[in-house]
Write a protein that holds these residues in place. Structure first.
Motif, short mmCIF file in Angstrom:
data_model
loop_
_atom_site.label_atom_id
_atom_site.label_comp_id
_atom_site.label_asym_id
_atom_site.label_seq_id
_atom_site.Cartn_x
_atom_site.Cartn_y
_atom_site.Cartn_z
N VAL A 164 86.78 -0.47 6.48
CA VAL A 164 85.71 0.39 6.98
C VAL A 164 84.70 0.63 5.88
CG1 VAL A 164 85.13 2.63 7.99
CG2 VAL A 164 87.29 1.52 8.58
N ASP A 165 83.43 0.46 6.22
CA ASP A 165 82.32 0.67 5.29
C ASP A 165 81.86 2.12 5.38
OD1 ASP A 165 79.91 0.78 3.93
OD2 ASP A 165 78.91 -0.74 5.15
N GLY A 166 82.14 2.88 4.31
CA GLY A 166 81.66 4.25 4.20
C GLY A 166 80.74 4.41 3.01
N LEU A 167 80.05 3.34 2.66
CA LEU A 167 79.22 3.31 1.46
C LEU A 167 77.82 3.85 1.73
CD1 LEU A 167 80.45 -0.19 0.28
CD2 LEU A 167 80.98 2.00 -0.82
N ASP A 168 77.04 4.00 0.64
CA ASP A 168 75.72 4.62 0.80
C ASP A 168 74.60 3.84 0.14
OD1 ASP A 168 76.24 5.09 -1.86
OD2 ASP A 168 76.11 7.27 -1.74
N SER A 169 74.85 2.57 -0.16
CA SER A 169 73.76 1.76 -0.73
C SER A 169 73.89 0.32 -0.23
CB SER A 169 73.81 1.77 -2.26
OG SER A 169 74.86 0.99 -2.76
N VAL A 170 72.76 -0.33 -0.11
CA VAL A 170 72.75 -1.71 0.38
C VAL A 170 73.49 -2.66 -0.56
CG1 VAL A 170 71.27 -3.67 0.98
CG2 VAL A 170 70.64 -1.36 1.71
N GLY A 193 71.41 8.29 8.36
CA GLY A 193 70.25 8.86 7.68
C GLY A 193 69.60 9.88 8.57
N GLY A 194 69.63 11.15 8.17
CA GLY A 194 69.05 12.19 9.00
C GLY A 194 69.75 12.29 10.35
N TRP A 195 68.94 12.21 11.41
CA TRP A 195 69.46 12.30 12.78
C TRP A 195 70.00 10.96 13.29
CZ3 TRP A 195 69.42 16.80 15.76
CH2 TRP A 195 68.66 17.87 15.26
N TYR A 196 69.96 9.92 12.47
CA TYR A 196 70.16 8.56 12.97
C TYR A 196 71.37 7.88 12.33
CZ TYR A 196 65.38 9.86 13.98
OH TYR A 196 64.27 10.56 14.39
N GLY A 197 71.90 6.90 13.03
CA GLY A 197 72.99 6.12 12.49
C GLY A 197 73.10 4.79 13.19
N GLN A 198 73.92 3.92 12.64
CA GLN A 198 74.15 2.61 13.24
C GLN A 198 75.54 2.14 12.90
OE1 GLN A 198 71.00 0.34 11.29
NE2 GLN A 198 72.47 -0.53 9.83
N ILE A 199 76.13 1.35 13.79
CA ILE A 199 77.41 0.72 13.49
C ILE A 199 77.42 -0.69 14.06
CG2 ILE A 199 78.63 2.93 13.54
CD1 ILE A 199 79.91 2.02 16.15
N THR A 200 78.23 -1.53 13.42
CA THR A 200 78.47 -2.88 13.91
C THR A 200 79.81 -3.32 13.36
OG1 THR A 200 77.54 -5.11 14.17
CG2 THR A 200 77.39 -4.14 11.99
N GLY A 221 70.19 2.91 0.47
CA GLY A 221 70.30 3.23 1.88
C GLY A 221 69.30 4.29 2.28
N VAL A 222 68.97 4.34 3.57
CA VAL A 222 67.97 5.28 4.07
C VAL A 222 68.42 6.72 3.88
CG1 VAL A 222 68.86 5.29 6.44
CG2 VAL A 222 66.43 5.74 6.01
N GLU A 223 69.75 6.95 3.77
CA GLU A 223 70.24 8.31 3.57
C GLU A 223 69.78 8.92 2.25
OE1 GLU A 223 73.79 5.51 2.69
OE2 GLU A 223 71.98 5.54 3.91
N GLN A 224 69.39 8.04 1.30
CA GLN A 224 68.91 8.55 0.02
C GLN A 224 67.60 9.31 0.18
OE1 GLN A 224 70.72 8.31 -2.77
NE2 GLN A 224 72.31 7.17 -1.71
N THR A 225 66.82 8.97 1.19
CA THR A 225 65.54 9.65 1.40
C THR A 225 65.59 10.66 2.54
OG1 THR A 225 64.82 7.79 2.78
CG2 THR A 225 64.17 7.76 0.45
N LEU A 226 66.37 10.36 3.60
CA LEU A 226 66.42 11.26 4.75
C LEU A 226 67.47 12.35 4.61
CD1 LEU A 226 66.02 8.85 7.80
CD2 LEU A 226 64.27 10.24 6.69
N GLY A 227 68.47 12.13 3.76
CA GLY A 227 69.58 13.07 3.70
C GLY A 227 70.43 12.98 4.95
#
Length: 274
Positions: A164-170, A193-200, A221-227
């Motif tokens: 499972v990928d629980g990482l926070d950078s590309v 990231g913020g209100w958004y997410g994705q899985i595959t 990752g986008v979470e670095q800017t959106l929190g």
């Protein structure tokens, strides 16, 4: 009188096919076994531990044994990874490997379920071990306080069934995805990231994560800017855990070659082909 064996002991204490935790503990003490060894025996006798009773209409006792026998690695034990660990432990995955080099900091308190004021400054994998001991002691937690990289990754992922990928950078995700592809390991990717997410889900032979992020290894990752607010990791981690369960049980339709975008602000989910 002949001494009762473990099989007879468990059958005599089963209630409608369920074994209470108190009976598991008594059996462990009586037969000089661990609760984990007792649980394996019970499941092989088609006796379901009582704490899984609410699973039974969805997951059979035979399938519960399959989950008990499975091994899942969670890479990153922060927002996503912490929730995934807890969900999979409550589900009854028998062996979980928690991989994370970091300690908890105060800014983790808003969204990371394993983070409490008492755990600040302590390694995330240690907090994971303590938490899982409290909610499902038969789950074997293998803590690895290291950053997964191309050198140590093969050893860390060895003998796992799903990752499972629980990482926070590309860059970190690319390394993990490449390793899983080389090792023919299923990988459940998630990001938020913020209100958004994705899985595959990337299965053996696929190159899914690189299709998503391209060949660039230098992006954060986008979470670095959106929190991230508290609900985002909880929502996406639950979906990741469902994918893990389906992979292990070989049931349902996976997000293979597809990506699910989740918009919690507008309560929309969109599934696209890759």
């Amino acid at each position: 009188m002949m001494r009762m064996d473990l099989t007879d002991f468990l059958r005599s204490r089963a209630v409608d096919g369920f074994i209470p935790w108190a009976a598991q503990r008594k059996a462990a003490a009586a037969f000089d076994l661990t609760e984990r060894e007792v649980e394996e025996t019970a499941l092989n006798l088609n006796l379901l531990p009582l704490r899984y009773r609410r699973n039974q209409q969805t997951i059979s006792t035979a399938q519960q044994l399959r989950l008990f026998s499975s091994r899942v690695a969670i890479i990153g034990c922060g927002g996503l990874g912490g929730y995934v660990l807890e969900i999979l432990a409550r589900l009854g995955i028998g062996t979980l490997k928690a991989v994370d080099p970091d300690v908890f900091e105060e800014h983790n308190l808003n969204r990371q379920i394993l983070c409490t004021f008492s755990s600040l400054g302590f390694p995330k994998v240690e907090a994971a071990a303590r938490r899982l001991e409290e909610i499902n002691p038969v789950v074997r937690l293998l803590p690895v306080q290291k950053k997964l990289d191309r050198i140590n990754g093969r050893e860390i992922l060895r003998d796992m069934d799903v990752v499972v990928d629980g990482l926070d950078s590309v860059p970190s995700r690319m390394i993990l995805a490449d390793l899983c592809r080389e090792l023919s390991l299923p990988l459940v990717h998630g990001s938020i990231g913020g209100w958004y997410g994705q899985i595959t889900t990337q299965l053996a032979g696929d190159d899914t994560v690189r299709k998503i992020y391209g060949a660039t290894d230098g992006q954060q990752g986008v979470e670095q800017t959106l929190g991230n607010p508290s609900f985002s990791p909880a929502a996406i981690a639950a979906l990741q855990a469902a994918e893990v369960c389906k992979i292990l049980l070989k049931e349902g339709t996976l997000l293979r070659n597809r990506i699910l975008f989740v918009n919690l602000l507008d309560m929309e989910m969109v599934k696209n082909e890759l």
